[in-house]
Each structure stands twice: as structure tokens, then as C-alpha cells.
Design a protein around this motif. Sequence first.
Motif, PDB file in Angstrom:
ATOM      1  N   GLY A 141     -10.795  -1.901   2.112  1.00 35.75           N
ATOM      2  CA  GLY A 141     -10.112  -2.145   3.221  1.00 35.75           C
ATOM      3  C   GLY A 141      -9.964  -3.728   3.599  1.00 35.75           C
ATOM      4  O   GLY A 141     -10.769  -4.173   3.297  1.00 35.75           O
TER       5      GLY A 141
ATOM      6  N   ASP B  64       0.733  -1.140   0.108  1.00 33.34           N
ATOM      7  CA  ASP B  64      -0.045   0.037  -0.117  1.00 33.34           C
ATOM      8  C   ASP B  64       0.758   1.301  -0.124  1.00 33.34           C
ATOM      9  O   ASP B  64       1.710   1.620   0.975  1.00 33.34           O
ATOM     10  CB  ASP B  64      -0.808  -0.048   1.291  1.00 33.34           C
TER      11      ASP B  64
ATOM     12  N   THR C 126      -7.296   1.480   5.926  1.00 31.46           N
ATOM     13  CA  THR C 126      -7.089   0.695   4.469  1.00 31.46           C
ATOM     14  C   THR C 126      -6.676  -0.686   5.242  1.00 31.46           C
ATOM     15  O   THR C 126      -6.879  -1.892   4.371  1.00 31.46           O
ATOM     16  CB  THR C 126      -5.720   1.033   4.072  1.00 31.46           C
TER      17      THR C 126
END
Length: 227
Positions: A186, A54, A154
Motif C-alpha cells: 500500500g 489499481d 491499498t
Amino acid sequence: MNGGSGSPAGEIILTPDGSRTALSARHGEAYGSRHGAAGQARHVFLEGTGTDRDPHPRVVEVGFGLGVNFRATLADCARRGVPLEYVAYEFDPAPAEVLRLVAEGGEGADHPVWAALLESWGEESPLPIEVGDMRLTVHFADVLTAPLPQGWATALYLDGFSPARNPEVWTPEFVGRLASALAPGGVLATYSAAGHVRRALAASGLTVGKRPGPPGKRECLRAVREA
Ligand SMILES: C[S@@+](CC[C@H](N)C(=O)[O-])C[C@H]1O[C@@H](n2cnc3c(N)ncnc32)[C@H](O)[C@@H]1O
């Protein structure tokens, strides 16, 4: 909270991957996997939620414990040069000295955020630590009654001892609250693969999948809030 009296954390345990965990005297269970505490943090939580890929992770953790998952995430973000926002809940903080001993020589232990955390551990709640673009907030509170961010995370690390020892953080009601903390897309990760946990996650509207577990565990779960 910073002192050692009434310490909930007992003996320090060296695990096969060279990382350490400790025994919680209160819960009669180790904080992390005896088969590899750092390995579990990486496999179940960091990789299980995709936080390791991420570009700007926003993590919610239940509960902060000895900070092993946090250090794994911090070290990974620092290595990749990406910012991190991390919000954790802990209602029974172990002494700062136990966190220090467990972390010594391990990943993230030399990061200034970790040093700042140990310095102020337990002094105020919420405890905000910010160094550069790494932000950690620890709420020394019972997550069952604490307000949670809404539609924000997330990644959600559900790591509150086992369902057998600490059933309160695995009920359908509470898991439903956790699901609402996730942003669309998420991912919630947990080491439990128990049927009632899977059903509680699915009942919260998440798409639940099993993954191979870390050493010592056949399977673990990831659950996605579809975008
Ligand atoms: C398995 S340990 C977490 C290990 C931790 N994630 C780490 O990386 O070191 C579980 C933690 O959840 C905390 N916990 C359990 N129930 C909680 C609750 N209702 N509110 C806040 N913290 C809780 C416990 O005190 C304990 O520190």
C-alpha cells in the motif's frame, strides 16, 4: 451537522484548472490547492498512490473535506469500471451545500454515490453509502482517536491541512498509526515534502520517495509499505 450555522467553510474559490475549492474560515487555509484543486487530487493522491491503476482500490482518507479527492477517485474508478472501497475521516464537516457548490459540473458530481452522499451528509456516523460496487464510509470523527482499519488500505490519502496549521496529523505517533492501516504494498501520499514528515514516514517503516509536486508545489511525497 447538515446545516449552515457555525459553518467552517467560507468563500468558494475558482482555481485555474476550472475546479473549485473553498476557504476554511476555521483553519485560515483553502481545502484544496488554489493552483488547481482537481489537478492536485489527481496528481498527488490518485496518481501518487497508483490508485488510478489499481483494479480494486481500498482507500483511507484523512480528512474528507469537500470530497474533491473522493470525486476524482470515484470518477476514475467509474471510468475504468473497477470497484472502489473508500473510508474517510472528517471531524469538522462543511455544510452539504458547500460540497455541492464546489462539485457542481466537476468530475464525479453526476455519480449516484455523490448524490446519495449529499442527501445523507452528516446524518449519522459512520455514514455508509453504497451504489453498485462503489462503497464509501465517512466517519464524522477525530481521526486521532478513531479506530483505523489494520493492514487494509491499498492507498492512504494524508490530506489534513498543512503541518504548520494542523500539526496533530503529522506527528510520528499518528503517522505510525496510519502506516499500520496500509496493506503490504500500500502507498501513502501527501502534498507535504517537509523533512519532519519524511522522517516520520520513514520511522514508521515506510519507504519514502519525493515526486514532482502539482502546479504551485515543487515536491510531494509517496511512502510505500513494502510487501
Ligand atoms: C485540506 S482539507 C481536506 C480536503 C479534502 N481531502 C478534499 O478532497 O476536499 C483537510 C480536512 O481534514 C480535516 N481534519 C483535520 N484534522 C482532522 C482530524 N484530526 N480528524 C478528522 N478530520 C480532520 C479538516 O476538517 C479538513 O476538512
